[in-house]
Structures are given as C-alpha cells and as structure tokens.
Design a protein around this motif. Structure first.
Motif, PDB file in Angstrom:
ATOM      1  N   SER A   1      41.695  36.270  55.717  1.00  0.00           N
ATOM      2  CA  SER A   1      41.852  37.593  55.113  1.00  0.00           C
ATOM      3  C   SER A   1      40.990  37.731  53.863  1.00  0.00           C
ATOM      4  O   SER A   1      40.473  36.743  53.327  1.00  0.00           O
ATOM      5  N   GLU A   2      40.852  38.964  53.406  1.00  0.00           N
ATOM      6  CA  GLU A   2      40.121  39.215  52.159  1.00  0.00           C
ATOM      7  C   GLU A   2      40.811  38.526  50.988  1.00  0.00           C
ATOM      8  O   GLU A   2      40.159  37.992  50.093  1.00  0.00           O
ATOM      9  N   ASP A   3      42.146  38.529  51.006  1.00  0.00           N
ATOM     10  CA  ASP A   3      42.890  37.862  49.928  1.00  0.00           C
ATOM     11  C   ASP A   3      42.616  36.363  49.921  1.00  0.00           C
ATOM     12  O   ASP A   3      42.565  35.738  48.852  1.00  0.00           O
TER      13      ASP A   3
ATOM     14  N   LYS B   1      35.231  41.224  44.306  1.00  0.00           N
ATOM     15  CA  LYS B   1      35.256  42.309  45.286  1.00  0.00           C
ATOM     16  C   LYS B   1      34.940  41.722  46.665  1.00  0.00           C
ATOM     17  O   LYS B   1      33.960  41.008  46.822  1.00  0.00           O
ATOM     18  N   CYS B   2      35.770  42.024  47.636  1.00  0.00           N
ATOM     19  CA  CYS B   2      35.598  41.415  48.959  1.00  0.00           C
ATOM     20  C   CYS B   2      35.962  42.416  50.050  1.00  0.00           C
ATOM     21  O   CYS B   2      37.002  43.084  49.959  1.00  0.00           O
ATOM     22  N   THR B   3      35.099  42.516  51.064  1.00  0.00           N
ATOM     23  CA  THR B   3      35.341  43.410  52.196  1.00  0.00           C
ATOM     24  C   THR B   3      35.043  42.669  53.495  1.00  0.00           C
ATOM     25  O   THR B   3      34.005  42.018  53.611  1.00  0.00           O
ATOM     26  N   LYS B   4      35.944  42.759  54.452  1.00  0.00           N
ATOM     27  CA  LYS B   4      35.748  42.126  55.743  1.00  0.00           C
ATOM     28  C   LYS B   4      34.774  42.961  56.565  1.00  0.00           C
ATOM     29  O   LYS B   4      34.940  44.183  56.691  1.00  0.00           O
TER      30      LYS B   4
ATOM     31  N   PHE C   1      32.264  38.331  55.601  1.00  0.00           N
ATOM     32  CA  PHE C   1      32.713  39.155  54.484  1.00  0.00           C
ATOM     33  C   PHE C   1      31.519  39.503  53.600  1.00  0.00           C
ATOM     34  O   PHE C   1      30.538  38.754  53.544  1.00  0.00           O
TER      35      PHE C   1
ATOM     36  N   ILE D   1      30.768  40.087  49.582  1.00  0.00           N
ATOM     37  CA  ILE D   1      31.446  39.682  48.345  1.00  0.00           C
ATOM     38  C   ILE D   1      30.565  39.991  47.156  1.00  0.00           C
ATOM     39  O   ILE D   1      29.335  39.876  47.221  1.00  0.00           O
TER      40      ILE D   1
END
Length: 226
Positions: A149-151, A169-172, A188, A190
């Motif tokens: 996950s992004e977390d 900052k992170c996006t899948k 991801f 980042i």
C-alpha cells in the motif's frame, strides 16, 4: 604474557615470523610455518594490506555466522552512506556569498565585504510547525507485490530517511479500474521535499530488487513521441 600458536600450541616470541587472522572476531596469531605460508606469500601479505589471511576456523564458519557478519557489515555501510547523504544535504542547504576581500569604495578606501549566510532547516521530524515544501520532482519505484500500500511505502521511507511521514508524497501507479489480483506487481510515484530529493536514489534505503528511476508523466511521454 606470551601468546601460544593455536596450531602447534607453542609460545610465540618477538623473533618468530607470525601471521594474524584478519577476521574481526578472531585476530589470532599463528606461526607462519604452522599455517603453511611460504616466504613469498608472507612477504606479499606484509606488503599489501589488501591481501588478508583467515584461519581455518574462520573459513569454515557456518553460513548462519557468515550471514550475521555480512549483516553487520551492511549496517556499517548503510550508516556511512546515510552520513554522506546528510553531509550532502547540508551542502545543498547552505548558500554562501563569499566576501571578506577588501574592495575599493567611492572614497578610495578599502572596505571589507560582509558575508551573507543562508541556512535551510533540515529537521523533518517536527509536527509543531507547518511548512510549505517544494515538491518539484518525482521518482518511479517498483517492483512491489500488489498488496503493497501507499502507507507501507510512506512508513518505510519515514523510517529509513528519518523524515516526518507527512512530508512523503506517494501514489500507486495503477488504473482506477485495475484488478490487482491480475497484476504481477505494482509501482509507485514518490516525492519528498526538494532539498532531500536526491536521497531517494540511495540504493541502501530500498529492498533488494527495487528499481528507482525519474518519473515522467504520460503527457510528456506522448509529447516526446510526436
């Protein structure tokens, strides 16, 4: 007190030609002849610090013991790399306007210039003050298991870089309608504040096999193809 050679059990005196096991946990002294080191090899070892001697006991250690040693070495290397990154970060954060050289003024007299020092804070662990940071660049990171996950990524970077997780900052990178069960891996994008951005390219903070590269938006890729 004189030491005894572990091979022949006889004492070692100052006149004996000895060889020392270079393993950090060993450092035992042996008579050169007891470990079958001839004159040529002995001279080579004495003259070249890159050539080391390990006794039979150290060479025959179990894979588990060797793995533990390698892990210790890896931790030391990571500490050195993190120290280098911190120094590099400070260099990026401090900008000097060099002066202190006498210059001629209108009155014909020489006056020293003043130095102006600009310092950029680097404490990324404080939640007390809210600061607007620049996020001008992104990286693409993969390949991760689809259940990552992004977390997970944010928590990992916060721990490795000692940075407040709110600054990561992170996006899948998956389509909205993608079926994760049918994907073999995921990536991801980042970003962290610009003054620490280069630390994302430190391979020591990523698990083995992870690939890190600059992120290029699809719109720019399409422009390049025209």
């Amino acid at each position: 007190m004189a030491e005894n050679c572990p091979k022949c059990k006889k004492s070692i005196n100052s006149k004996d030609a000895i060889i020392i096991c270079n393993s950090d946990d060993c450092l035992k002294k042996f008579h050169r002849t007891c470990v079958n080191i001839d004159d040529a090899m002995y001279d080579l070892i004495q003259k070249n610090p890159m050539i080391s001697f390990n006794c039979d006991e150290c060479r025959n250690q179990s894979p588990k013991a060797l793995s533990a040693k390698l892990h210790t070495i890896e931790e030391k290397v990571n500490k050195v790399c993190n120290g280098v990154n911190q120094i590099q970060g400070r260099m990026y954060q401090q900008y000097f306007q060099f002066g202190n050289q006498p210059v001629n003024n209108l009155d014909g007299k020489k006056h020293p210039q003043q130095n102006n020092l600009i310092v950029v804070g680097n404490n990324c662990n404080s939640d007390r003050l809210q600061v607007v940071c620049d996020y001008g660049r992104w990286v693409q990171v993969g390949k991760f298991a689809t259940n990552t996950s992004e977390d997970d990524i944010i928590e990992h970077l916060a721990e490795e870089l000692k940075i407040n997780k709110n600054l990561v900052k992170c996006t899948k990178l998956v389509k909205n309608d993608a079926n994760l069960s049918q994907l073999s891996y995921c990536k991801f994008k980042i970003s962290i504040p610009d003054y620490r951005f280069n630390e994302l390219f430190n391979e020591a903070i990523w698990p083995s096999g992870v690939m890190v590269s600059p992120f290029t938006p699809r719109s720019q890729l399409n422009q390049n193809r025209i």
